[in-house]
Design an enzyme around this catalytic site. Structure first.
Site, PDB file in Angstrom:
ATOM      1  N   GLN A 177     -20.413   5.739  -8.282  1.00 11.44           N
ATOM      2  CA  GLN A 177     -21.511   6.694  -8.126  1.00 11.44           C
ATOM      3  C   GLN A 177     -22.472   6.677  -9.311  1.00 11.44           C
ATOM      4  OE1 GLN A 177     -22.207   8.153  -5.414  1.00 11.44           O
ATOM      5  NE2 GLN A 177     -20.308   8.084  -4.234  1.00 11.44           N
ATOM      6  N   THR A 235     -13.938 -17.244   0.890  1.00 16.83           N
ATOM      7  CA  THR A 235     -15.325 -17.690   0.882  1.00 16.83           C
ATOM      8  C   THR A 235     -16.263 -16.508   0.683  1.00 16.83           C
ATOM      9  OG1 THR A 235     -14.792 -19.508   2.368  1.00 16.83           O
ATOM     10  CG2 THR A 235     -17.108 -18.857   2.232  1.00 16.83           C
ATOM     11  N   CYS A 319     -14.552   9.008   3.008  1.00 18.09           N
ATOM     12  CA  CYS A 319     -13.463   8.023   3.126  1.00 18.09           C
ATOM     13  C   CYS A 319     -12.151   8.664   3.521  1.00 18.09           C
ATOM     14  CB  CYS A 319     -13.313   7.263   1.819  1.00 18.09           C
ATOM     15  SG  CYS A 319     -14.819   6.382   1.349  1.00 18.09           S
TER      16      CYS A 319
END
Length: 379
Positions: A177, A235, A319
């Site tokens: 944040q 990748t 979350c």
């Protein structure tokens, strides 16, 4: 279903910056693997190298200190789980106000977890932290946040660094944040590692980074084919990384143009003027977020009503599987449960305007007026 017209939840995810969108789309038109040595691969590698420099500049880091990850949560887990293994840590130190990504990673190490309390103003109890640090016999991994995602309280990183930095212990900072809103100066600061995120500053979701000092370069989580100088296998997501770099380059000017702190100050002043008894939580806060409550107005009810008005807000972290529950941060600050159940978080960013402030204050006042009218009828 129409998308809400006014977005006031930038701490959850900031809308995609135009610069990030352009970089993302342009990279999607390229083919190949950035680890390949042919021309297609080198073109992708060049995009990653450019983005690494852009992110490093915003973080005050050296290019080689930036390790791209799939998210800030992955970066946090690499720092804590990987760091605990690399440095033979004997315990993890967190605060009572940490994001779940930090606490869950600490638990995943299987080591003892020592929790430092919060003071009523939302800051970490540094006296307790010092007692733990100087009384420890083993090697601690200290994992603390810079800016609280729910209240916006800015922790005294300088004082934390002065306590932990000169010791043998490892210091990791969740700077998610803070990144893009405060100067990080990672290269010259005390923390051994920092985690940052893309979608908090207007980059695409799905990209983050772990900043590591040279002595912490041994920290690993995902083995693989040697990508990211062997520090994170898999990748690289070139398009997402390109968007992250573009956002890192653009966010400073965009944030300044929006003058976000002025908008938050206006919002809080209007709330205090219009609603006697409003409580605003936390001191020494970052200028893009406010967490407030009006006694008797439950946050779950208020959020649903505001959503119907086209106003997107939250009660805290996004979350937690979309659930509205009691805030562990406010509880740690000593806020009474019945008041914490009324808390709303308003967070603004690069595309916020004074019209957003006016719309929210008017919308919230209408909710309050309807509730008082129903209470009056019931009486």
């Amino acid at each position: 279903m129409t998308r809400p017209a006014i977005y006031l939840d930038h701490n959850a995810a900031s809308p995609l910056l135009p610069e990030a969108r352009s970089a993302l789309v342009a990279a999607l038109d390229l083919m190949g693997n950035p680890s390949s040595v042919h021309g297609h691969g080198r073109a992708l590698r060049n995009l990653i190298d450019t983005a690494r420099g852009q992110v490093a500049t915003l973080a005050g880091a050296e290019r080689k200190q930036v390790v791209f990850t799939g998210s800030a949560t992955e970066a946090i887990t690499q720092a804590i789980v990987g760091g605990a293994k690399a440095f033979a840590s004997t315990a993890i130190v967190v605060s009572a106000g940490e994001h779940a990504a930090v606490t869950k990673a600490a638990e995943a190490t299987g080591l003892p977890v020592i929790t430092i309390g919060l003071l009523p103003d939302g800051s970490i109890d540094l006296d307790q932290l010092a007692d733990v640090i100087f009384g420890a016999e083993g090697n601690l991994l200290v994992a603390l946040h810079w800016v609280n995602n729910e209240t916006g309280v800015v922790q005294p990183i300088g004082r934390i660094s002065a306590i932990v930095g000169p010791t043998r212990h490892t210091l990791f900072i969740d700077a998610v944040q803070a990144f893009g809103k405060l100067p990080l100066d990672f290269a010259t600061s005390a923390p051994d590692m920092m985690a940052i995120s893309g979608h908090k500053i207007g980059a695409p979701a799905g990209i983050g980074a772990l900043l590591v000092k040279a002595h912490a370069d041994v920290v690993r989580l995902i083995p693989g084919g040697g990508q990211e100088q062997g520090r994170r296998g898999g990748t690289e997501a070139t398009a997402l990384i390109a968007g992250f770099g573009a956002a890192a380059s653009a966010i400073g000017a965009r944030y300044a143009t929006a003058d976000v702190p002025r908008l938050i100050n206006r919002l809080e002043a209007d709330l205090k003027s219009a609603i006697p008894g409003v409580a605003i939580f936390g001191a020494t806060r970052l200028g893009n977020v406010t967490n407030f409550a009006v006694p008797g107005v439950k946050n779950a009810t208020a959020m649903m009503a505001l959503d119907l008005m086209g106003l997107s807000v939250s009660s805290g972290s996004a979350c937690s599987s979309g659930k509205v529950g009691p805030s562990h941060v406010l509880a740690a600050m000593g806020v009474a449960p019945e008041l914490a159940d009324c808390a709303l978080r308003i967070s603004m960013g690069w595309n916020s305007t004074v019209d957003d402030v006016n719309a929210f204050v008017a919308g919230y006042q209408s909710i309050l007026e309807r509730q008082r009218a129903r209470q009056g009828q019931a009486a």
